[in-house]
Write a protein that holds these residues in place. Structure first.
Motif, PDB file in Angstrom:
ATOM      1  N   ARG A  32       0.855  -1.192   0.000  1.00  0.00           N
ATOM      2  CA  ARG A  32       0.000   0.000   0.000  1.00  0.00           C
ATOM      3  C   ARG A  32       0.887   1.238   0.000  1.00  0.00           C
ATOM      4  O   ARG A  32       1.762   1.370   0.855  1.00  0.00           O
ATOM      5  N   PRO A  33       0.683   2.151  -0.945  1.00  0.00           N
ATOM      6  CA  PRO A  33       1.531   3.347  -0.999  1.00  0.00           C
ATOM      7  C   PRO A  33       1.436   4.223   0.252  1.00  0.00           C
ATOM      8  O   PRO A  33       2.374   4.932   0.572  1.00  0.00           O
ATOM      9  N   ILE A  34       0.337   4.153   0.964  1.00  0.00           N
ATOM     10  CA  ILE A  34       0.191   4.948   2.196  1.00  0.00           C
ATOM     11  C   ILE A  34       1.137   4.438   3.276  1.00  0.00           C
ATOM     12  O   ILE A  34       1.696   5.220   4.038  1.00  0.00           O
ATOM     13  N   ASP A  35       1.356   3.113   3.329  1.00  0.00           N
ATOM     14  CA  ASP A  35       2.215   2.527   4.352  1.00  0.00           C
ATOM     15  C   ASP A  35       3.699   2.786   4.089  1.00  0.00           C
ATOM     16  O   ASP A  35       4.465   3.033   5.018  1.00  0.00           O
ATOM     17  N   GLN A  36       4.122   2.677   2.837  1.00  0.00           N
ATOM     18  CA  GLN A  36       5.535   2.852   2.478  1.00  0.00           C
ATOM     19  C   GLN A  36       5.632   3.754   1.241  1.00  0.00           C
ATOM     20  O   GLN A  36       5.880   3.278   0.133  1.00  0.00           O
ATOM     21  N   PRO A  37       5.461   5.065   1.424  1.00  0.00           N
ATOM     22  CA  PRO A  37       5.409   5.953   0.255  1.00  0.00           C
ATOM     23  C   PRO A  37       6.726   6.064  -0.509  1.00  0.00           C
ATOM     24  O   PRO A  37       6.732   6.088  -1.737  1.00  0.00           O
ATOM     25  N   LEU A  38       7.865   6.109   0.186  1.00  0.00           N
ATOM     26  CA  LEU A  38       9.144   6.257  -0.499  1.00  0.00           C
ATOM     27  C   LEU A  38       9.489   5.004  -1.299  1.00  0.00           C
ATOM     28  O   LEU A  38       9.925   5.087  -2.451  1.00  0.00           O
ATOM     29  N   LEU A  39       9.267   3.853  -0.714  1.00  0.00           N
ATOM     30  CA  LEU A  39       9.530   2.598  -1.414  1.00  0.00           C
ATOM     31  C   LEU A  39       8.591   2.431  -2.598  1.00  0.00           C
ATOM     32  O   LEU A  39       9.011   1.998  -3.683  1.00  0.00           O
ATOM     33  N   SER A  40       7.353   2.806  -2.441  1.00  0.00           N
ATOM     34  CA  SER A  40       6.398   2.730  -3.546  1.00  0.00           C
ATOM     35  C   SER A  40       6.793   3.671  -4.675  1.00  0.00           C
ATOM     36  O   SER A  40       6.743   3.302  -5.850  1.00  0.00           O
ATOM     37  N   ALA A  41       7.205   4.884  -4.330  1.00  0.00           N
ATOM     38  CA  ALA A  41       7.643   5.830  -5.354  1.00  0.00           C
ATOM     39  C   ALA A  41       8.874   5.310  -6.086  1.00  0.00           C
ATOM     40  O   ALA A  41       8.989   5.453  -7.311  1.00  0.00           O
ATOM     41  N   ALA A  42       9.775   4.679  -5.352  1.00  0.00           N
ATOM     42  CA  ALA A  42      10.966   4.112  -5.980  1.00  0.00           C
ATOM     43  C   ALA A  42      10.588   3.014  -6.970  1.00  0.00           C
ATOM     44  O   ALA A  42      11.131   2.953  -8.089  1.00  0.00           O
ATOM     45  N   PHE A  43       9.663   2.161  -6.608  1.00  0.00           N
ATOM     46  CA  PHE A  43       9.264   1.090  -7.522  1.00  0.00           C
ATOM     47  C   PHE A  43       8.460   1.622  -8.700  1.00  0.00           C
ATOM     48  O   PHE A  43       8.539   1.075  -9.797  1.00  0.00           O
ATOM     49  N   TYR A  44       7.696   2.694  -8.503  1.00  0.00           N
ATOM     50  CA  TYR A  44       7.032   3.337  -9.640  1.00  0.00           C
ATOM     51  C   TYR A  44       8.069   3.874 -10.623  1.00  0.00           C
ATOM     52  O   TYR A  44       7.938   3.717 -11.834  1.00  0.00           O
ATOM     53  N   MET A  45       9.109   4.524 -10.105  1.00  0.00           N
ATOM     54  CA  MET A  45      10.160   5.050 -10.979  1.00  0.00           C
ATOM     55  C   MET A  45      10.898   3.929 -11.702  1.00  0.00           C
ATOM     56  O   MET A  45      11.240   4.062 -12.876  1.00  0.00           O
TER      57      MET A  45
END
Length: 87
Positions: A32-45
């Protein structure tokens, strides 16, 4: 021979880019992007960058051997950490 090596690197890079996109999207499906926003953003990139690299490889642009090694490393990391992600 050099043209064959270039074509082989292009094909390997395109295949690895597809695997990177699949691994990143599969990870993003579980987190869930709310739980781990930085890691989620990294995987989106990573997913967006790998898709862009796939498109440029398919268009016939020159492939950097170190980029192929980078994509292979990301795929190896995703494969090694799959139990942690899906656990």
């Amino acid at each position: 021979m050099n043209n064959f090596l270039s074509s082989a690197l292009t094909a390997a890079d395109a295949f690895l880019c597809v695997l990177v996109v699949i691994a990143a999207c599969d990870y993003l499906r579980k987190v869930r992007p709310i739980d781990q926003p930085l890691l989620s953003a990294a995987f989106y990139m990573v997913a967006i960058g790998a898709f862009g690299a796939f498109v440029t490889a398919i268009q016939g642009h020159w492939v950097n051997p170190f980029g192929v090694m980078l994509h292979a490393g990301v795929v190896a990391y995703a494969w090694a950490r799959r139990a942690h992600v899906f656990g």
